[in-house]
Design an enzyme around this catalytic site. Sequence first.
Site, PDB file in Angstrom:
ATOM      1  N   LYS A  13      21.234  74.585 -20.661  1.00  0.00           N
ATOM      2  CA  LYS A  13      19.998  73.775 -20.649  1.00  0.00           C
ATOM      3  C   LYS A  13      18.754  74.658 -20.667  1.00  0.00           C
ATOM      4  O   LYS A  13      17.862  74.478 -21.488  1.00  0.00           O
ATOM      5  CB  LYS A  13      19.982  72.855 -19.407  1.00  0.00           C
ATOM      6  N   ARG A  87      19.427  63.494 -12.452  1.00  0.00           N
ATOM      7  CA  ARG A  87      20.817  63.828 -12.134  1.00  0.00           C
ATOM      8  C   ARG A  87      21.543  62.680 -11.459  1.00  0.00           C
ATOM      9  O   ARG A  87      22.736  62.812 -11.160  1.00  0.00           O
ATOM     10  CB  ARG A  87      20.843  65.016 -11.180  1.00  0.00           C
ATOM     11  N   ARG A 126      25.833  85.287 -15.736  1.00  0.00           N
ATOM     12  CA  ARG A 126      24.385  85.060 -15.926  1.00  0.00           C
ATOM     13  C   ARG A 126      23.524  85.970 -15.049  1.00  0.00           C
ATOM     14  O   ARG A 126      23.812  86.198 -13.889  1.00  0.00           O
ATOM     15  CB  ARG A 126      24.051  83.604 -15.599  1.00  0.00           C
ATOM     16  N   ARG A 160      21.852  84.297  -9.204  1.00  0.00           N
ATOM     17  CA  ARG A 160      21.614  83.162  -8.314  1.00  0.00           C
ATOM     18  C   ARG A 160      22.633  83.074  -7.193  1.00  0.00           C
ATOM     19  O   ARG A 160      23.816  83.335  -7.390  1.00  0.00           O
ATOM     20  CB  ARG A 160      21.634  81.862  -9.130  1.00  0.00           C
ATOM     21  N   ARG A 171      29.332  72.156  -7.589  1.00  0.00           N
ATOM     22  CA  ARG A 171      28.326  71.718  -8.562  1.00  0.00           C
ATOM     23  C   ARG A 171      28.972  70.864  -9.648  1.00  0.00           C
ATOM     24  O   ARG A 171      28.399  69.872 -10.097  1.00  0.00           O
ATOM     25  CB  ARG A 171      27.625  72.940  -9.175  1.00  0.00           C
TER      26      ARG A 171
HETATM   27  P1  AP5 Z   1      21.916  78.418 -18.829  1.00  0.00           P
HETATM   28  O1  AP5 Z   1      21.034  78.124 -20.001  1.00  0.00           O
HETATM   29  O2  AP5 Z   1      21.358  79.208 -17.695  1.00  0.00           O
HETATM   30  O3  AP5 Z   1      22.639  77.079 -18.323  1.00  0.00           O
HETATM   31  P2  AP5 Z   1      22.062  75.807 -17.536  1.00  0.00           P
HETATM   32  O4  AP5 Z   1      22.628  74.606 -18.202  1.00  0.00           O
HETATM   33  O5  AP5 Z   1      20.580  75.898 -17.378  1.00  0.00           O
HETATM   34  O6  AP5 Z   1      22.846  76.015 -16.185  1.00  0.00           O
HETATM   35  P3  AP5 Z   1      22.404  75.898 -14.663  1.00  0.00           P
HETATM   36  O7  AP5 Z   1      23.411  76.677 -13.867  1.00  0.00           O
HETATM   37  O8  AP5 Z   1      20.964  76.297 -14.505  1.00  0.00           O
HETATM   38  O9  AP5 Z   1      22.587  74.408 -14.428  1.00  0.00           O
HETATM   39  P4  AP5 Z   1      22.581  73.670 -13.095  1.00  0.00           P
HETATM   40  O10 AP5 Z   1      22.401  72.292 -13.576  1.00  0.00           O
HETATM   41  O11 AP5 Z   1      23.755  73.930 -12.241  1.00  0.00           O
HETATM   42  O12 AP5 Z   1      21.372  74.353 -12.294  1.00  0.00           O
HETATM   43  P5  AP5 Z   1      19.923  73.866 -11.894  1.00  0.00           P
HETATM   44  O13 AP5 Z   1      19.070  75.055 -11.756  1.00  0.00           O
HETATM   45  O14 AP5 Z   1      19.468  72.752 -12.735  1.00  0.00           O
HETATM   46  O15 AP5 Z   1      23.220  79.183 -19.400  1.00  0.00           O
HETATM   47  C1  AP5 Z   1      24.202  79.724 -18.545  1.00  0.00           C
HETATM   48  C2  AP5 Z   1      24.621  81.126 -19.035  1.00  0.00           C
HETATM   49  O16 AP5 Z   1      25.288  81.012 -20.284  1.00  0.00           O
HETATM   50  C3  AP5 Z   1      23.439  82.090 -19.274  1.00  0.00           C
HETATM   51  O17 AP5 Z   1      23.823  83.374 -18.870  1.00  0.00           O
HETATM   52  C4  AP5 Z   1      23.207  82.030 -20.804  1.00  0.00           C
HETATM   53  O18 AP5 Z   1      22.694  83.262 -21.309  1.00  0.00           O
HETATM   54  C5  AP5 Z   1      24.604  81.724 -21.329  1.00  0.00           C
HETATM   55  N1  AP5 Z   1      24.586  80.833 -22.490  1.00  0.00           N
HETATM   56  C6  AP5 Z   1      23.766  79.752 -22.686  1.00  0.00           C
HETATM   57  N2  AP5 Z   1      24.048  79.123 -23.855  1.00  0.00           N
HETATM   58  C7  AP5 Z   1      25.104  79.817 -24.400  1.00  0.00           C
HETATM   59  C8  AP5 Z   1      25.853  79.646 -25.605  1.00  0.00           C
HETATM   60  N3  AP5 Z   1      25.609  78.645 -26.466  1.00  0.00           N
HETATM   61  N4  AP5 Z   1      26.873  80.528 -25.842  1.00  0.00           N
HETATM   62  C9  AP5 Z   1      27.138  81.540 -24.981  1.00  0.00           C
HETATM   63  N5  AP5 Z   1      26.447  81.768 -23.833  1.00  0.00           N
HETATM   64  C10 AP5 Z   1      25.436  80.905 -23.537  1.00  0.00           C
HETATM   65  O19 AP5 Z   1      20.194  73.262 -10.426  1.00  0.00           O
HETATM   66  C11 AP5 Z   1      20.577  74.090  -9.356  1.00  0.00           C
HETATM   67  C12 AP5 Z   1      20.709  73.270  -8.080  1.00  0.00           C
HETATM   68  O20 AP5 Z   1      19.429  72.679  -7.743  1.00  0.00           O
HETATM   69  C13 AP5 Z   1      21.679  72.073  -8.126  1.00  0.00           C
HETATM   70  O21 AP5 Z   1      23.010  72.475  -7.843  1.00  0.00           O
HETATM   71  C14 AP5 Z   1      21.099  71.173  -7.016  1.00  0.00           C
HETATM   72  O22 AP5 Z   1      21.426  71.665  -5.738  1.00  0.00           O
HETATM   73  C15 AP5 Z   1      19.599  71.359  -7.201  1.00  0.00           C
HETATM   74  N6  AP5 Z   1      18.993  70.391  -8.159  1.00  0.00           N
HETATM   75  C16 AP5 Z   1      18.399  70.705  -9.348  1.00  0.00           C
HETATM   76  N7  AP5 Z   1      17.938  69.589  -9.958  1.00  0.00           N
HETATM   77  C17 AP5 Z   1      18.260  68.549  -9.137  1.00  0.00           C
HETATM   78  C18 AP5 Z   1      18.080  67.143  -9.227  1.00  0.00           C
HETATM   79  N8  AP5 Z   1      17.469  66.586 -10.308  1.00  0.00           N
HETATM   80  N9  AP5 Z   1      18.542  66.366  -8.219  1.00  0.00           N
HETATM   81  C19 AP5 Z   1      19.140  66.916  -7.119  1.00  0.00           C
HETATM   82  N10 AP5 Z   1      19.358  68.242  -6.976  1.00  0.00           N
HETATM   83  C20 AP5 Z   1      18.924  69.060  -7.974  1.00  0.00           C
HETATM   84 MG    MG Z   2      19.314  75.925 -15.626  1.00  0.00          MG
END
Ligand code: AP5
Ligand code: MG
Length: 215
Positions: A13, A87, A126, A160, A171
């Site tokens: 994302k 979410r 990552r 992270r 997660r």
């Molecule tokens: P990356 O682009 O970093 O993936 P991402 O989808 O952003 O993954 P996240 O881990 O950030 O998602 P998440 O939803 O768990 O975390 P968030 O911060 O939102 O890609 C991942 C890796 O793969 C990178 O190294 C990249 O280089 C590589 N890559 C990317 N695309 C690729 C491809 N096509 N091919 C190969 N490699 C690739 O949330 C974290 C926490 O915050 C949650 O667990 C929760 O506790 C809280 N939170 C956040 N939002 C909410 C909400 N709305 N409600 C409640 N709690 C929330």
């Molecule tokens: Mg992210």
Amino acid sequence: MNIILLGPPGAGKVTQAKILVDERGMIQLSTGDMLREAKTSGTEMGHRVAEVMNRGQLVTDEIVIGLIEEKMAGATGGGFIFDGFPRTLAQADALGAMLARHGEKLDAVIEMRVDDAALVARITGRFTCATCGAVYHDQTKPTAKAGVCDVCGGTHFLRRADDNADALKQRLMEYYKKTSPLIGYYYAKGSLEVVDGLADIGAVSAAVRKVLDKA
Ligand code: AP5
Ligand code: MG
């Protein structure tokens, strides 16, 4: 134009959101980034958020809806990319109401479809630039010069606290229980588009571009 990037942890994302920010001047609203900022604020709320996030559980709807509301109020032009929000169904309803209040609508919800086996490798490899937030991967997207950020030249990188096998399991559980029902919700509303998140970064980006150009 306003879009949601929907997908499990590691789906890509933030990687795609940053490309759209560069290419189209859109505004990325990542609740994960906002919460990570709150974690370091030293406040009581920050401590509570840190505990929940490090376990891999969802923070309350009330907190994240409040964060998004605040950021939307202060932003102008460009269109929003919602990354990691909504979410839950309650967050999805709240987003619909917030957009309507701003005289805006949702143009597309892009589901980044991946399989769970790929996510472990994505998450454990990552790292991000501590200075500008650029996202890298040990195998699939290393920096061009070892130890130096391609974007800003920074030399300090972060991994992270929730990027470990136990937190990832939780997660994923949260995603399937609380977030995946949004796929049906947006399909029924006629806004869902699916891209293959397992393709390489450039191919995913081309697929996302195609969705935006026809929306
Ligand atoms: P990356 O682009 O970093 O993936 P991402 O989808 O952003 O993954 P996240 O881990 O950030 O998602 P998440 O939803 O768990 O975390 P968030 O911060 O939102 O890609 C991942 C890796 O793969 C990178 O190294 C990249 O280089 C590589 N890559 C990317 N695309 C690729 C491809 N096509 N091919 C190969 N490699 C690739 O949330 C974290 C926490 O915050 C949650 O667990 C929760 O506790 C809280 N939170 C956040 N939002 C909410 C909400 N709305 N409600 C409640 N709690 C929330
Ligand atoms: Mg992210």
